[in-house]
Motif scaffolding. Sequence first.
Motif, PDB file in Angstrom:
ATOM      1  N   ASP A  77      39.971  29.275  41.036  1.00 50.74           N
ATOM      2  CA  ASP A  77      39.086  30.412  41.594  1.00 50.74           C
ATOM      3  C   ASP A  77      39.692  31.491  40.980  1.00 50.74           C
ATOM      4  OD1 ASP A  77      36.842  28.696  41.645  1.00 50.74           O
ATOM      5  OD2 ASP A  77      36.909  29.335  44.070  1.00 50.74           O
ATOM      6  N   GLY A  78      41.396  31.603  41.125  1.00 49.56           N
ATOM      7  CA  GLY A  78      42.093  32.838  40.732  1.00 49.56           C
ATOM      8  C   GLY A  78      43.712  32.251  41.292  1.00 49.56           C
ATOM      9  N   LEU A  79      44.065  33.161  40.487  1.00 51.76           N
ATOM     10  CA  LEU A  79      45.664  33.639  40.725  1.00 51.76           C
ATOM     11  C   LEU A  79      46.253  34.553  41.031  1.00 51.76           C
ATOM     12  CD1 LEU A  79      47.474  34.126  37.829  1.00 51.76           C
ATOM     13  CD2 LEU A  79      46.474  32.611  37.052  1.00 51.76           C
ATOM     14  N   ILE A  80      47.402  34.503  41.556  1.00 52.98           N
ATOM     15  CA  ILE A  80      48.234  35.863  41.871  1.00 52.98           C
ATOM     16  C   ILE A  80      49.864  35.313  41.785  1.00 52.98           C
ATOM     17  CG2 ILE A  80      49.768  36.907  43.941  1.00 52.98           C
ATOM     18  CD1 ILE A  80      46.410  37.208  43.940  1.00 52.98           C
ATOM     19  N   LYS A  81      50.614  36.032  40.328  1.00 50.18           N
ATOM     20  CA  LYS A  81      51.558  36.090  39.589  1.00 50.18           C
ATOM     21  C   LYS A  81      52.006  36.572  40.710  1.00 50.18           C
ATOM     22  CE  LYS A  81      49.529  36.828  35.091  1.00 50.18           C
ATOM     23  NZ  LYS A  81      49.601  36.603  33.811  1.00 50.18           N
ATOM     24  N   ASP A 111      50.204  40.145  41.375  1.00 46.60           N
ATOM     25  CA  ASP A 111      49.778  40.586  40.858  1.00 46.60           C
ATOM     26  C   ASP A 111      48.129  39.710  40.249  1.00 46.60           C
ATOM     27  OD1 ASP A 111      50.857  42.763  41.015  1.00 46.60           O
ATOM     28  OD2 ASP A 111      51.900  42.106  38.594  1.00 46.60           O
ATOM     29  N   GLY A 112      47.389  39.623  40.777  1.00 46.29           N
ATOM     30  CA  GLY A 112      45.782  38.610  41.507  1.00 46.29           C
ATOM     31  C   GLY A 112      45.173  39.157  40.158  1.00 46.29           C
ATOM     32  N   GLU A 113      44.658  38.147  39.819  1.00 45.12           N
ATOM     33  CA  GLU A 113      43.292  37.688  38.604  1.00 45.12           C
ATOM     34  C   GLU A 113      42.248  36.807  39.218  1.00 45.12           C
ATOM     35  OE1 GLU A 113      44.960  35.877  34.632  1.00 45.12           O
ATOM     36  OE2 GLU A 113      45.415  37.810  35.271  1.00 45.12           O
ATOM     37  N   VAL A 114      40.696  36.458  38.914  1.00 47.50           N
ATOM     38  CA  VAL A 114      39.997  35.823  38.411  1.00 47.50           C
ATOM     39  C   VAL A 114      40.775  34.749  37.386  1.00 47.50           C
ATOM     40  CG1 VAL A 114      38.127  35.345  39.233  1.00 47.50           C
ATOM     41  CG2 VAL A 114      39.211  37.216  40.323  1.00 47.50           C
ATOM     42  N   THR A 115      40.498  34.158  37.805  1.00 47.11           N
ATOM     43  CA  THR A 115      39.994  33.045  36.454  1.00 47.11           C
ATOM     44  C   THR A 115      38.902  32.959  35.507  1.00 47.11           C
ATOM     45  OG1 THR A 115      39.453  31.389  38.110  1.00 47.11           O
ATOM     46  CG2 THR A 115      41.515  31.445  37.492  1.00 47.11           C
ATOM     47  N   GLN A 116      38.558  32.546  34.564  1.00 48.61           N
ATOM     48  CA  GLN A 116      37.705  32.334  33.999  1.00 48.61           C
ATOM     49  C   GLN A 116      36.200  32.146  35.162  1.00 48.61           C
ATOM     50  OE1 GLN A 116      38.040  29.806  30.751  1.00 48.61           O
ATOM     51  NE2 GLN A 116      38.644  28.155  31.911  1.00 48.61           N
ATOM     52  N   ARG A 117      34.671  32.164  34.944  1.00 41.39           N
ATOM     53  CA  ARG A 117      34.159  31.539  35.642  1.00 41.39           C
ATOM     54  C   ARG A 117      33.812  30.439  35.199  1.00 41.39           C
ATOM     55  NH1 ARG A 117      34.539  36.291  40.197  1.00 41.39           N
ATOM     56  NH2 ARG A 117      34.414  37.700  39.009  1.00 41.39           N
ATOM     57  N   THR A 118      33.636  30.498  34.189  1.00 43.55           N
ATOM     58  CA  THR A 118      33.329  28.596  34.073  1.00 43.55           C
ATOM     59  C   THR A 118      34.691  28.060  34.128  1.00 43.55           C
ATOM     60  OG1 THR A 118      32.577  29.052  31.918  1.00 43.55           O
ATOM     61  CG2 THR A 118      30.761  29.594  33.257  1.00 43.55           C
ATOM     62  N   ASN A 119      34.037  26.793  33.740  1.00 44.70           N
ATOM     63  CA  ASN A 119      35.048  25.388  33.505  1.00 44.70           C
ATOM     64  C   ASN A 119      37.172  26.063  33.906  1.00 44.70           C
ATOM     65  OD1 ASN A 119      34.053  23.442  31.681  1.00 44.70           O
ATOM     66  ND2 ASN A 119      33.904  25.081  30.086  1.00 44.70           N
ATOM     67  N   ASP A 120      36.687  26.403  34.972  1.00 44.37           N
ATOM     68  CA  ASP A 120      37.607  26.717  35.732  1.00 44.37           C
ATOM     69  C   ASP A 120      38.697  25.404  36.024  1.00 44.37           C
ATOM     70  OD1 ASP A 120      36.293  26.070  38.714  1.00 44.37           O
ATOM     71  OD2 ASP A 120      36.433  28.059  38.949  1.00 44.37           O
ATOM     72  N   GLU A 121      38.361  24.777  36.606  1.00 45.46           N
ATOM     73  CA  GLU A 121      39.116  23.190  37.134  1.00 45.46           C
ATOM     74  C   GLU A 121      38.794  23.550  38.410  1.00 45.46           C
ATOM     75  OE1 GLU A 121      42.699  23.006  33.988  1.00 45.46           O
ATOM     76  OE2 GLU A 121      41.374  22.811  32.703  1.00 45.46           O
ATOM     77  N   GLY A 122      38.360  24.258  39.076  1.00 45.93           N
ATOM     78  CA  GLY A 122      38.237  23.729  40.969  1.00 45.93           C
ATOM     79  C   GLY A 122      39.457  25.261  41.204  1.00 45.93           C
ATOM     80  N   ALA A 141      38.118  29.931  46.632  1.00 45.84           N
ATOM     81  CA  ALA A 141      37.273  30.673  47.161  1.00 45.84           C
ATOM     82  C   ALA A 141      35.871  29.467  47.182  1.00 45.84           C
ATOM     83  CB  ALA A 141      37.103  31.792  46.586  1.00 45.84           C
ATOM     84  N   LYS A 142      35.231  28.982  48.320  1.00 46.90           N
ATOM     85  CA  LYS A 142      34.227  29.207  48.826  1.00 46.90           C
ATOM     86  C   LYS A 142      33.117  29.862  49.456  1.00 46.90           C
ATOM     87  CE  LYS A 142      35.051  24.962  46.319  1.00 46.90           C
ATOM     88  NZ  LYS A 142      33.980  24.743  44.646  1.00 46.90           N
ATOM     89  N   LYS A 143      32.436  29.967  49.380  1.00 50.30           N
ATOM     90  CA  LYS A 143      31.580  31.049  50.294  1.00 50.30           C
ATOM     91  C   LYS A 143      30.118  30.146  50.911  1.00 50.30           C
ATOM     92  CE  LYS A 143      27.706  33.569  48.609  1.00 50.30           C
ATOM     93  NZ  LYS A 143      26.855  33.528  49.463  1.00 50.30           N
ATOM     94  N   TYR A 144      30.397  29.248  51.693  1.00 51.98           N
ATOM     95  CA  TYR A 144      29.589  28.761  52.153  1.00 51.98           C
ATOM     96  C   TYR A 144      29.039  29.202  53.692  1.00 51.98           C
ATOM     97  CZ  TYR A 144      31.195  25.204  49.687  1.00 51.98           C
ATOM     98  OH  TYR A 144      31.639  23.830  48.676  1.00 51.98           O
ATOM     99  N   ALA A 145      27.573  28.533  54.172  1.00 47.93           N
ATOM    100  CA  ALA A 145      27.324  28.832  55.469  1.00 47.93           C
ATOM    101  C   ALA A 145      28.364  28.943  56.489  1.00 47.93           C
ATOM    102  CB  ALA A 145      25.883  27.868  55.695  1.00 47.93           C
ATOM    103  N   VAL A 191      38.638  37.609  47.684  1.00 48.57           N
ATOM    104  CA  VAL A 191      39.493  37.138  48.123  1.00 48.57           C
ATOM    105  C   VAL A 191      41.099  37.284  47.187  1.00 48.57           C
ATOM    106  CG1 VAL A 191      38.537  35.522  49.277  1.00 48.57           C
ATOM    107  CG2 VAL A 191      39.246  35.261  47.056  1.00 48.57           C
ATOM    108  N   VAL A 192      41.215  37.286  45.540  1.00 50.41           N
ATOM    109  CA  VAL A 192      42.352  37.636  44.760  1.00 50.41           C
ATOM    110  C   VAL A 192      42.391  39.553  44.783  1.00 50.41           C
ATOM    111  CG1 VAL A 192      42.766  38.683  42.881  1.00 50.41           C
ATOM    112  CG2 VAL A 192      40.889  36.744  42.798  1.00 50.41           C
TER     113      VAL A 192
END
Length: 383
Positions: free
Chosen positions: A275-279, A262-273, A292-296, A251-252
């Motif tokens: 998941d990524g940011l676009i500068k 320019d996009g980047e994924v945030t830290q994988r843990t303790n990301d405060e909800g 980003a939520k990967k659900y059924a 998604v990033v």
Amino acid sequence: MNKKDLLTKTKLSELAGWSESNGRRWMKNFKEYIPSVNHNNRERYTKDSLKKLKFLKKISEMGMTIPEIKEILVKEGFPQNEKEEIKFIEKYRTERYYANYDESVKNTIPSTGEMMIPYLNAMKDRSPHSASEITEYLVHYFRLTDEQRFMKYEGNTDIILLSRIRNVRYSLKKEDYIEEVNKLTYKITQKGVELLKENKQEIEGEIEELEKNVDPLLIVKEKLNDLKDELASNLLKKLTEIHWMKFEDIVVELLTKMGYGDGEVTQRTNDEGLDGLIKEDKLGLENIYIQAKKYAVNRSIGRDAVQSFSGALDGKGARKGVFLTTSYFTANAIEYAKSLAPKKIILIEGTELAKLMINYDVGVNVSNTFSVKEIDYDYFKND
């Protein structure tokens, strides 16, 4: 040129109604269209620069991305005056303003049969007429609203009225009631003139026959749309199967390719909800945060999740967010996101996500290409 008429990037952005970072980003992306002058070894901008940046802001507010705008400008060129700007906006605003299909509106749009004789009447003076002139005649003749004029088919990018007009044109041309005298320029034939003189019964019988004709290009396009829908379905299924980390990466990458920055994924843990940011600018003065939520595909996302995302944005002092999922949002979640102005949260559900990936070549390859050829009228002109 008077020094006081020259503008800095900061002032130019301000006058155009953009933040400095946004203004600089758009100036950079469209530098070939926005004139600048060298003054005391510094880059400065003119009133014409401001006019062009204001126009770019207008069309960006229609929801068009930088890559989309660039593609159109390469094809059509930058509008040179206010009249051309209005024509440009009128043409492309339809992609944003009337995206929602409405069966009740569709039922009020003239059918191909209803438009056959008015189409011929539009050129009964026997002069050549452009396709756009005839369309305007029909819009006026049937007193169509903008909603009727620009309504699209459900799940399709085709405008219903224009699709029907193209089929009218194909049928009349195929039966020799009109002829193409130049690219997208048509003229009534003697046979067409004679049809207009026929009695009502004869005309109705001929219209019934004309309606049986179907433009083969329309059939091809429908099949291509079917293939795209099938690909989107398979792509969405694949997205639900991959690891959640890979999903965040995808998604990033997608939003970066869409031209938001320019996009980047945030830290994988303790990301405060988040998941990524676009500068949106190099220094990160304007950021778009991503969840980003990967659900059924059958699992809904409610208001609480969107509200939580909104709170996470507040924690960053951010005003912009994109919430993407492989599933779907409830009506309450959608309404809540719309109510957040001036904060802006865009919700992207599974099917739309898959189609965006197809449009921006993320996770897909070109399998086959087809070309459709037409007459080159310039080739046959006398030197």
